[in-house]
Design an enzyme around this catalytic site. Structure first.
Site, mmCIF file in Angstrom:
data_model
loop_
_atom_site.group_PDB
_atom_site.id
_atom_site.type_symbol
_atom_site.label_atom_id
_atom_site.label_comp_id
_atom_site.label_asym_id
_atom_site.label_seq_id
_atom_site.Cartn_x
_atom_site.Cartn_y
_atom_site.Cartn_z
ATOM 1 N NE ARG A 39 -4.381 -1.421 1.908
ATOM 2 C CZ ARG A 39 -5.316 -1.628 2.827
ATOM 3 N NH1 ARG A 39 -5.051 -1.386 4.107
ATOM 4 N NH2 ARG A 39 -6.499 -2.069 2.482
ATOM 5 C CE LYS A 176 -18.720 -13.864 10.743
ATOM 6 N NZ LYS A 176 -18.770 -12.706 11.633
ATOM 7 N N GLY A 325 -7.423 -7.450 0.736
ATOM 8 C CA GLY A 325 -7.579 -8.264 1.934
ATOM 9 C C GLY A 325 -6.910 -9.624 1.798
ATOM 10 N N GLY A 348 -12.760 -4.036 1.814
ATOM 11 C CA GLY A 348 -14.137 -3.570 1.965
ATOM 12 C C GLY A 348 -14.524 -2.568 0.892
HETATM 13 C C1 3PG Z 1 -8.581 -1.483 5.119
HETATM 14 O O1 3PG Z 1 -7.548 -1.988 5.568
HETATM 15 O O2 3PG Z 1 -9.519 -2.166 4.635
HETATM 16 C C2 3PG Z 1 -8.675 0.005 5.052
HETATM 17 O O3 3PG Z 1 -7.477 0.608 5.404
HETATM 18 C C3 3PG Z 1 -9.830 0.485 5.904
HETATM 19 O O4 3PG Z 1 -9.601 0.190 7.243
HETATM 20 P P1 3PG Z 1 -10.842 0.094 8.243
HETATM 21 O O5 3PG Z 1 -11.633 -1.143 7.847
HETATM 22 O O6 3PG Z 1 -10.261 0.004 9.622
HETATM 23 O O7 3PG Z 1 -11.680 1.332 8.055
#
Ligand code: 3PG
Ligand code: MG
Length: 371
Positions: A39, A176, A325, A348
Site C-alpha cells: 500500500r 461469511k 484483503g 471492503g
Molecule cells: C482497510 O484496511 O480495509 C482500510 O485501510 C480500511 O480500514 P478500516 O476497515 O479500519 O476502516
C-alpha cells in the site's frame, strides 16, 4: 455514479503549493515491523507526480483501529521510516484515528487538517468507503482530485460492473456470506457464473441438504443461500460449489471427503477435484473477479485449494481482478501478485464499489470546488 471526479491535472499549477494526500497506509504489521509495503508503494506514482511538478507533499493515513486516542502500537513511525526510503522529503502526519474527530467527521478536525494546505488529493482507495473527516472533509473547501491509484481502482472496478467481457466469473471465498451478501447480489446481475469456496461454501452446501459435519457455517443464512441458488437457477447462471472437501475427521486427522462431510468432521479447504473444476471455469472465462481465500491457506495443510485457484488466476488469459484483503495476501504468499491484471488495495472498499457503484470518498470529490 454520476458527475465527473476531478483528476490530478484539475488541480492546476501545483508548484510551490502544499498538497495534502490522503493515503491508505494501513499496512499489515508484525511486532512493530511492516510485513507488506504494497500500500505504500501503490501511493508512490501520485506522490512522484506532485513532487515532479514542484508541490510539497503532506501524506496522512490511519493505521489499525485505535479508538480516538494515541496508542504506541498504532504509531505511524514504521511507515514514516519506509516512506522516507521510498520518497524522501515527503511529510507524514500521525495516525488520523488518534483523534476522535477523524471517525466522527468533526468539522473542527477537518479545519485542523486543511490548515496551511492549498489542495487535496485522495489516493486512499481502501478507505474511500469510510465517511471519515480526512476522506470527505477537505474536498468541501479545497481544490481536490483523485490520485492515480484511486483513479485506476475506480476504472477497473467500475468496468466490471458496467462493461465486463463475458464469460464473467466471480470467485468468492472467506468465512461469511453475510458480510458479502450485498456484493453477491450485485454480482449476480452481471456475472455468468459464481464459484464459491471458503467456509461460506458450507452455508450453501447446508442449503442444498449436504452434511457439513462440524464445519463453520452461518445457520441464519441458510435460507438466503437457498434463495440465491434458486435465483441463479432461474436466471440461467451457474453457482459452482465444491464437490470435495479437505479437512479433519472426528479424531482430528487430515482427510479428503466428498461433498457430504461425516458427523464430527470439519472442512478447512476445497478438495483437489473442486480446485481443478474451479480452475477450468477460471481458464475459460474472459473476466474473473476473485475475493476471499478457498480455505485456511495460512496453514500449509489447507493451502492447496487457494494456491490452485491463485495459479489459475495467473495462468488464464482472462482479465483478472483480485479484491484486497485475504485474497491479495494469498497471492502475495504464493508470489503470484504480479501475474494478475489488478490487485485492489481495498478489501471492503472494492466490495462496496462493486455493490453500490459509488463510495463516500468519490461523492465528496465530485462536489469539490474545482470539479
Ligand atoms: C482497510 O484496511 O480495509 C482500510 O485501510 C480500511 O480500514 P478500516 O476497515 O479500519 O476502516
Ligand atoms: Mg493472466
Amino acid at each position: 455514479m454520476s458527475g465527473r471526479i476531478p483528476t490530478l491535472p484539475d488541480l492546476g499549477d501545483v508548484r510551490g503549493k502544499r498538497v495534502l494526500v490522503r493515503t491508505d497506509f494501513n499496512v499489515p504489521m508484525d511486532g512493530g515491523a511492516i510485513t507488506d509495503d504494497f500500500r505504500i508503494r501503490a501511493a508512490l506514482p501520485t506522490i512522484q507526480w506532485l513532487l515532479e511538478r514542484g508541490a510539497s507533499v503532506v501524506t496522512a493515513s490511519h493505521l489499525g483501529r485505535p479508538k480516538g486516542t494515541p496508542e504506541p502500537k498504532y504509531s505511524m513511525e514504521p511507515v514514516r521510516v519506509r516512506l522516507a526510503e521510498l520518497a524522501p522529503g515527503v511529510e507524514l502526519l500521525e495516525n488520523l484515528r488518534f483523534d476522535p474527530g477523524e471517525e466522527a467527521n468533526d468539522p473542527a478536525f477537518v479545519a485542523r487538517l486543511v490548515d496551511g494546505i492549498d489542495a487535496y488529493v485522495d489516493d486512499a482507495f481502501g478507505a474511500c468507503h469510510r465517511a471519515h473527516a480526512s476522506i470527505v472533509g477537505p474536498p468541501k473547501t479545497l481544490p481536490s482530485a483523485m490520485g492515480l491509484l484511486l483513479q485506476r481502482e475506480v476504472e477497473v472496478l467500475m468496468s466490471l460492473r458496467e462493461s465486463p467481457r463475458h464469460p464473467f466469473v466471480a470467485v468468492l471465498g472467506g468465512s461469511k456470506i453475510s458480510d458479502k451478501l450485498g456484493v453477491v447480489e450485485a454480482l449476480m446481475q452481471v456475472v455468468d457464473s459464481l464459484v464459491v469456496g471458503g467456509a461460506m461454501c458450507f452455508t450453501f452446501l447446508a442449503a442444498k441438504g449436504y452434511g457439513i459435519g462440524d464445519s463453520l457455517f452461518e445457520p441464519d443464512q441458510v435460507d438466503t443461500c437457498r434463495r440465491l441458488l434458486a435465483d441463479a437457477a432461474s436466471a440461467g447462471k451457474a453457482i459452482y460449489l465444491p464437490e470435495d472437501i479437505v479437512g479433519v475427521d472426528a479424531r482430528g486427522a487430515v482427510a479428503t471427503f466428498g461433498r457430504s462431510l461425516p458427523a464430527g468432521a470439519k472442512g478447512f479447504d476445497i478438495g483437489p477435484g473442486s480446485a481443478a473444476a474451479f480452475s477450468d471455469v477460471i481458464m475459460d472465462a474472459r473476466t474473473v473477479f476473485w475475493n476471499g481465500p478457498m480455505g485456511m491457506f495460512e496453514d500449509p495443510r489447507f493451502e492447496a485449494g487457494t494456491r490452485t485457484v491463485a495459479q489459475a488466476m495467473a495462468d488464464t488469459k482472462a482479465f483478472t481482478v483480485v479484491g484486497g484483503g485475504d485474497s491479495a495476501a494469498a497471492l502475495a504468499q504464493f508470489r503470484l501478485d504480479d501475474e494478475v491484471d489488478h490487485v485492489s488495495t481495498g478489501g471492503g472498499a472494492s466490495l462496496e464499489l462493486l455493490e453500490l457503484g459509488d463510495l463516500p470518498g468519490l461523492e465528496a470529490l465530485r462536489k469539490a470546488p474545482n470539479a
